[in-house]
Motif scaffolding. Structure first.
Motif, short mmCIF file in Angstrom:
data_model
loop_
_atom_site.label_atom_id
_atom_site.label_comp_id
_atom_site.label_asym_id
_atom_site.label_seq_id
_atom_site.Cartn_x
_atom_site.Cartn_y
_atom_site.Cartn_z
N ASP A 620 -10.79 -6.96 0.24
CA ASP A 620 -9.64 -7.30 -0.60
C ASP A 620 -9.24 -6.08 -1.44
OD1 ASP A 620 -9.72 -10.23 0.01
OD2 ASP A 620 -11.65 -10.06 -0.99
N ALA A 621 -7.92 -5.96 -1.69
CA ALA A 621 -7.45 -4.87 -2.56
C ALA A 621 -6.07 -5.21 -3.10
CB ALA A 621 -7.41 -3.55 -1.80
N TRP A 622 -5.80 -4.65 -4.28
CA TRP A 622 -4.48 -4.78 -4.92
C TRP A 622 -3.81 -3.41 -4.98
CZ3 TRP A 622 -1.76 -9.01 -6.46
CH2 TRP A 622 -2.45 -10.24 -6.50
N TYR A 623 -2.48 -3.41 -4.76
CA TYR A 623 -1.66 -2.20 -4.87
C TYR A 623 -0.52 -2.49 -5.84
CZ TYR A 623 -3.93 -0.68 -0.50
OH TYR A 623 -4.84 -0.33 0.46
N ARG A 624 -0.14 -1.48 -6.60
CA ARG A 624 0.99 -1.61 -7.53
C ARG A 624 1.86 -0.36 -7.48
NH1 ARG A 624 0.68 -5.09 -12.06
NH2 ARG A 624 1.69 -3.45 -13.31
N ALA A 625 3.19 -0.58 -7.60
CA ALA A 625 4.14 0.53 -7.70
C ALA A 625 5.43 0.00 -8.33
CB ALA A 625 4.43 1.14 -6.33
N GLN A 626 6.27 0.91 -8.77
CA GLN A 626 7.57 0.55 -9.34
C GLN A 626 8.68 0.89 -8.35
OE1 GLN A 626 7.87 -0.94 -12.47
NE2 GLN A 626 5.61 -1.00 -12.34
N VAL A 627 9.66 -0.02 -8.24
CA VAL A 627 10.82 0.25 -7.38
C VAL A 627 12.10 0.09 -8.22
CG1 VAL A 627 9.72 -0.40 -5.22
CG2 VAL A 627 10.84 -2.16 -6.59
N ASP A 628 13.05 0.96 -7.95
CA ASP A 628 14.33 0.93 -8.67
C ASP A 628 15.41 0.59 -7.66
OD1 ASP A 628 16.42 1.18 -10.38
OD2 ASP A 628 15.97 3.25 -10.99
N ILE A 629 16.01 -0.59 -7.78
CA ILE A 629 16.97 -1.10 -6.81
C ILE A 629 18.38 -0.87 -7.33
CG2 ILE A 629 17.73 -3.18 -5.60
CD1 ILE A 629 15.00 -2.03 -4.73
N ALA A 630 19.22 -0.21 -6.50
CA ALA A 630 20.57 0.17 -6.92
C ALA A 630 21.53 -1.01 -6.93
CB ALA A 630 21.10 1.28 -6.00
N GLU A 631 21.39 -1.94 -5.99
CA GLU A 631 22.28 -3.10 -5.95
C GLU A 631 21.54 -4.29 -5.35
OE1 GLU A 631 25.49 -2.99 -3.01
OE2 GLU A 631 24.74 -1.00 -2.39
N THR A 632 21.92 -5.46 -5.78
CA THR A 632 21.28 -6.68 -5.32
C THR A 632 21.51 -6.88 -3.82
OG1 THR A 632 21.55 -7.69 -7.50
CG2 THR A 632 21.20 -9.18 -5.62
N GLY A 633 20.46 -7.36 -3.13
CA GLY A 633 20.62 -7.65 -1.70
C GLY A 633 19.28 -7.78 -1.00
N LYS A 634 19.38 -7.82 0.33
CA LYS A 634 18.17 -7.91 1.18
C LYS A 634 17.69 -6.50 1.49
CE LYS A 634 18.29 -8.68 5.64
NZ LYS A 634 18.42 -9.29 6.99
N TYR A 635 16.39 -6.25 1.25
CA TYR A 635 15.80 -4.94 1.46
C TYR A 635 14.61 -5.06 2.41
CZ TYR A 635 18.60 -2.82 -2.23
OH TYR A 635 19.63 -2.34 -2.98
N THR A 636 14.36 -3.96 3.09
CA THR A 636 13.18 -3.89 3.97
C THR A 636 12.25 -2.82 3.44
OG1 THR A 636 14.37 -4.66 5.92
CG2 THR A 636 12.34 -3.41 6.29
N LEU A 637 10.99 -3.25 3.19
CA LEU A 637 9.93 -2.33 2.80
C LEU A 637 9.14 -1.95 4.05
CD1 LEU A 637 8.10 -0.96 0.57
CD2 LEU A 637 6.75 -3.08 0.67
N GLN A 638 8.99 -0.67 4.28
CA GLN A 638 8.19 -0.20 5.41
C GLN A 638 7.00 0.59 4.91
OE1 GLN A 638 10.09 2.01 8.50
NE2 GLN A 638 11.25 0.25 9.28
N VAL A 639 5.82 0.22 5.43
CA VAL A 639 4.60 0.95 5.12
C VAL A 639 3.57 0.58 6.18
CG1 VAL A 639 3.69 -0.84 3.56
CG2 VAL A 639 2.91 1.54 3.31
N ASN A 640 2.76 1.54 6.59
CA ASN A 640 1.71 1.25 7.55
C ASN A 640 0.70 0.29 6.94
OD1 ASN A 640 2.76 3.00 9.51
ND2 ASN A 640 1.71 4.76 8.58
#
Length: 978
Positions: A620-640
């Motif tokens: 088990d593990a926890w990850y944290r980061a901050q994201v700054d979204i320019a406009e409201t909508g549907k987004y896709t996060l990609q990460v291995n």
């Protein structure tokens, strides 16, 4: 594709030969040093231990899978089944879970385990690694090895060898100090395990030579070998074991008895593995090690991705210490092989007995030695066969059961006065008891007891069934229905020969116990445990299944008499079927996702790092980061990623997904957000046959560059694959023109090379990309094993090694506007080959990078007292991982071993602690819904249960359940030896 021990290949594996891992014909063993040779030696015909021909009957167990408090119970049960050897792994990450911290105490006290083996009068084979497999997390490698740049396993690599050496500096002195020439039990050592290239004495590169040099430097003096010897579910197969070119005995270090996908016994296991064992004995084998005889449990986080808490293996001794039918067949073969080890360890094949039986349905093999001969009559069919044995002027009838290999004994010296000239009845065991030699034979009602002896001087008897004619003695009787063994006795000089005739029911219940250097035969008990002598009283513990409804008579045979033992039979006891779990407490474990959480002492990095990078070994593990979204909508996060993931936005659950998919779609509002990801996995791959870097192999959690972009999803899987065979040099000419006549349909994961070396072209078409797409990434998770990539016929990339992800980018906008021909040239050099995993394309192109990550491994402290509240029952998931706590009462009953299991019904994925002991992971992946709670970890009275459910599912349906069929009744019985 090289992950050849996957669960779905179980059926295939159980039928393939020992050449599976490339061991080839090298099954040689390095000899002992001069100082150890008087204690352990061998020649081409067998082993010698302390100068005596010794048939090695070995049991595979793992001390790492057994609580220390239960070591003695399991080892004694193995000894009682006739085994004289214990084979173990010394799993690296069990002893060095975190870098530089070594633990050989408590349940990890290897020295104490080996001394216990010695105290029980058994030998040991120690497999020191550094690779183990064993269906163990990461094959036994410490996870911290992943984070050593440039490190490659199982090949010449100074960095890997440095860490192996450091581990061996702690491990090997324990092994060397327990070698047989130093008063310990260790008679053989295995370096490495199931390496694709080096088995026996083969050392194809400097890595093997380094392991050898290190082992000898630290003091290995007993015989040793690499990787293993004759691994298979049927090690003999149809081959012949005699080999005049082999300088050492034939031995199987992994005779796979049943399989790790099974729980409990299934009909036919005992007959199947009984026959395969007797094939070893009959064809010149000099020993074997069953893997496993007792499987045990994957406590803590030790399971790999094929199993969970249980490693029962369907074995002879169950996960909870109960005995299965196969236990008794193992005992039968073991006692026979050890009774006639003077023959079996110094024999050659003999064809002179081929006409002993005229029925050609039966096959005959024979072993001839200076100590006597054994003729084996093999009935490979499914029906019993009655046949006549032609010996001298007589015709003797016997019945060979379906699949049975029936041994006949000829000219075997019992003592200085008497030779067993012919035994035409099955011999179960022979044991010396002072001046009495006891022969236990096995015959059913109506079958013949047919034994012939030759004496050096006249014999005497008071039994009219024993016929004496000059110096010949014979017993030819029809086996009656019996309520106790039938006894026949005669004397020659000061030596007595006693024959105990039993049926299969009685031999299964017969044990030969050595107490104070004297052998005592006890028969009539399902199991005989501890045996001691006090004031000339033999005190033994009889063990019966908890569900037994009646007592059985137990007879003791000493050198001079037989005695019916006094029994302290207990009335049948009905264990409650279950124990309810009430008054649940709950603790929210998602606080790590909160926007205002202070991630102090978390691992910080630009991009997320794989689980284990912070030294944590949990799943088990926890990850944290901050994201700054320019406009409201549907987004896709990609990460291995690898494993399972749960995303939280500003502390609130947002989505769940399989991290291996590589991307996640989220609905986000304009502004800054705290993104938290909880990652979990169900065990790492065991890396069977893998060689090379481990930094990118089977990584868990999230890792690599993290991107986020409006729209999506952007990843899709390529289908419609074709292939055609090729020659090695074809790659230089480029791919052939594609057509569906030459190319055949291909399914991802299929082996097109029939487990042999070969070459092939693989082809598919990438669809034209949408306007504006200026970059496309091809995502290869694993090709087996080397691949050259062509785009529209042009070579663009070459990759070497299987089970290693890689990417290829296409950045030509003109190319992307039209369908693209993607062709792979794959080179396969061993085992299966092809495209292991689906190939995907990623059209995300340029995207916002998510940086400055924090990571913390582990579920938190389950023993922490604060934060608990009363659980309010809900049918819905609580949204993220939670701890749950309950208590239950167990009443221990004198003379009973009650087996309790935890059933996580209704829960998702997680871990369980009983009284602070981590009893493993759920859900199970084999056919058992509950998992074993070692009785030594239960209190008489109140017990505490803690559950960490990663999915947040509530435990209202879970309970403590009884495994009554595994429970036992222990009854003390005694006899006067006067």
């Amino acid at each position: 594709m090289k992950k050849i021990l996957r669960l779905f290949l179980t059926g295939l594996l159980l039928s393939i030969s020992a050449t599976l891992y490339g061991q080839g014909s090298n099954d040689h063993i390095f000899p002992a040093s001069a100082v150890a040779k008087p204690y352990i030696d061998f020649d081409s015909k067998g082993f010698l231990v302390n100068g005596k021909r010794t048939f090695i009957v070995s049991a595979g167990v793992e001390y790492a899978r057994i609580p220390r408090e239960l070591w003695y119970d399991r080892l004694l049960k193995i000894k009682r089944a006739g085994f004289n050897c214990i084979e173990i792994y010394t799993i690296w990450n069990f002893h060095e879970p975190t870098e530089g911290t070594f633990d050989f105490t408590g349940d990890r006290d290897l020295n104490a385990f080996l001394k216990m083996v010695k105290d029980l009068g058994m030998y040991s084979i120690v497999r020191v690694g550094p690779y183990y497999c064993a269906e163990w997390d990461f094959g036994g490698y410490p996870i911290w090895l992943k984070f050593k740049p440039g490190l490659k396993v199982r090949e010449p690599n100074p960095q890997f060898e440095k860490y192996v050496d450091r581990f061996f500096d702690h491990l090997l002195p324990i092994v060397t100090n327990n070698q047989i020439n130093k008063g310990g039990p260790v008679i053989l050592v295995q370096l490495e395990n199931e390496h694709p290239n080096g088995w026996g004495t083969a050392m194809p590169d400097s890595y093997f030579k380094h392991l050898q040099a290190k082992a000898l430097e630290v003091g290995i003096q007993v015989p040793y070998f690499f990787s293993g010897l004759h691994h298979a579910s049927d090690p003999v197969g149809d081959g012949k074991l005699d080999d005049p070119k082999r300088p050492n005995p034939w031995f199987s270090t992994e005779f796979w008895s049943v399989w790790y996908s099974q729980y409990g016994a299934k009909p036919g296991d005992d007959d199947l593995y009984d026959r395969r064992t007797w094939k070893i004995i009959a064809h010149g084998g000099n020993g074997y090690n069953y893997y496993m005889v007792h499987g045990g449990s994957n406590f803590g986080y030790t399971n790999n991705d094929e199993d969970a808490a249980s490693y029962d293996y369907g074995s002879a001794i169950g996960q909870a210490g109960d005995l299965r039918p196969i236990y008794y067949t193992f005992k039968r073969a073991a006692l026979f092989a050890r009774s006639f080890q003077d023959v079996l360890e110094n024999s050659v094949a003999d064809s002179s007995y081929n006409k002993l039986i005229t029925d050609t349905t039966l096959k005959i093999t024979a072993r001839k030695s200076p100590a006597g001969d054994i003729v084996f009559i093999d009935n490979p069919g499914k029906k019993a066969i009655s046949a006549s044995v032609n010996i001298g002027d007589s015709n003797n009838a016997l019945t060979v059961l379906p699949g049975e290999i029936y041994p006949l004994i000829h000219h075997f010296k019992l003592n200085d006065e008497v030779t067993l000239d012919w035994a035409l009845t099955r011999v179960f065991a022979i044991t010396k008891q002072g001046n009495t030699t006891t022969i236990i034979v096995d015959a059913e009602k109506g079958q013949m007891i047919d034994l012939h002896f030759a004496a050096k001087s006249p014999a005497s008897t008071t039994n009219p069934a024993v016929k004496i004619n000059g110096l010949s003695v014979s017993i030819s009787q029809t086996m009656p229905a019996i309520l106790k063994p039938v006894e026949y006795l005669f004397k020659v000089g000061d030596q007595s020969i006693r024959v105990l005739a039993m049926n299969r029911h009685w031999t299964d219940k017969t044990y030969i116990n050595e107490v104070n250097d004297l052998n005592y035969i006890l028969t009539g008990a399902d199991y005989i445990g501890n045996a001691t002598i006090n004031n000339n009283q033999l005190l033994v513990e009889k063990e019966s299944p908890l569900l037994s409804t009646q007592d059985t008579a137990v007879w003791l045979y000493t050198e001079k008499k037989s005695t019916l033992l006094k029994s302290g039979w207990q009335d049948p006891f009905r264990q409650p079927a279950s124990i309810a779990l009430n008054n649940w407490m709950v603790k929210n474990a998602t606080g790590f996702a909160a926007s205002d959480y202070k991630a102090i002492n978390w691992l910080k990095s630009v991009s997320p790092q794989p689980m284990g990078a912070d030294g944590d070994i949990s799943p088990d593990a926890w990850y944290r980061a901050q994201v700054d979204i320019a406009e409201t909508g549907k987004y896709t996060l990609q990460v291995n990623g690898g494993g399972r993931g749960q995303a939280f936005i500003d502390g609130k659950p947002a989505a769940k997904w399989k991290l291996n998919n590589g991307e996640l779609t989220l609905n986000l509002k304009k502004g800054k957000h705290t993104l938290a990801i909880f990652a979990a996995h169900d065990g790492r791959d065991k890396l069977a046959a893998y060689i090379g870097p481990v930094d990118k192999v089977d990584s868990k959690g999230i890792f690599g560059k993290a991107l986020i972009k409006k729209g999506g999803p952007f990843i899709s899987e390529l289908g419609n694959w074709y292939y055609t065979p090729a020659q090695k040099g074809d790659v230089s000419q480029g791919p052939p023109a594609f057509d569906t006549v030459k190319f055949k349909k291909y399914k991802i994961g299929t082996d097109v090379f029939n487990t042999r070396e070969g070459y092939a072209w693989f082809h598919t078409t990438i669809p034209a990309q949408a306007a504006g797409t200026d970059k496309l990434a091809l995502l290869f998770k694993s090709v087996d094993e080397n691949a050259t990539i062509f785009i529209n016929g042009k070579k663009v990339f070459h990759h070497e090694g299987w089970n290693q992800p890689f990417e290829v980018e296409i950045t030509d906008a003109a190319v992307l506007k039209a369908p693209i021909n993607l062709t792979l040239f794959i080179e396969n050099y061993s085992n299966e080959g092809g495209i292991d995993q689906p190939v995907k394309i990623n059209a995300i192109g340029d995207a916002q990078t998510v940086s400055n990550w924090q990571m913390k491994g582990g579920p938190g402290n389950p023993a922490k007292k604060n934060g608990w509240t009363k659980m309010m029952v809900s049918k819905d998931s609580t949204g993220g991982p939670h701890f749950y706590r309950s208590s239950f009462t167990v009443t221990q009953v004198k003379g009973k071993t009650l087996i309790w299991r935890f059933d996580p019904k209704g829960l998702g994925h997680g871990t369980v602690w009983i009284n602070g002991h981590n009893i493993g992971r759920y859900p199970e992946k084999i056919p058992v819904s509950s998992f074993y709670i070692p009785e030594c970890w239960l209190n008489n009275g109140l017990n505490q249960l803690v559950v960490y459910d990663e999915d947040g599912k509530q435990p209202g349906q879970s309970e403590i359940v009884a495994e009554q069929v595994a429970g036992r009744t222990i009854t003390p019985i005694n006899a006067d030896l006067n």
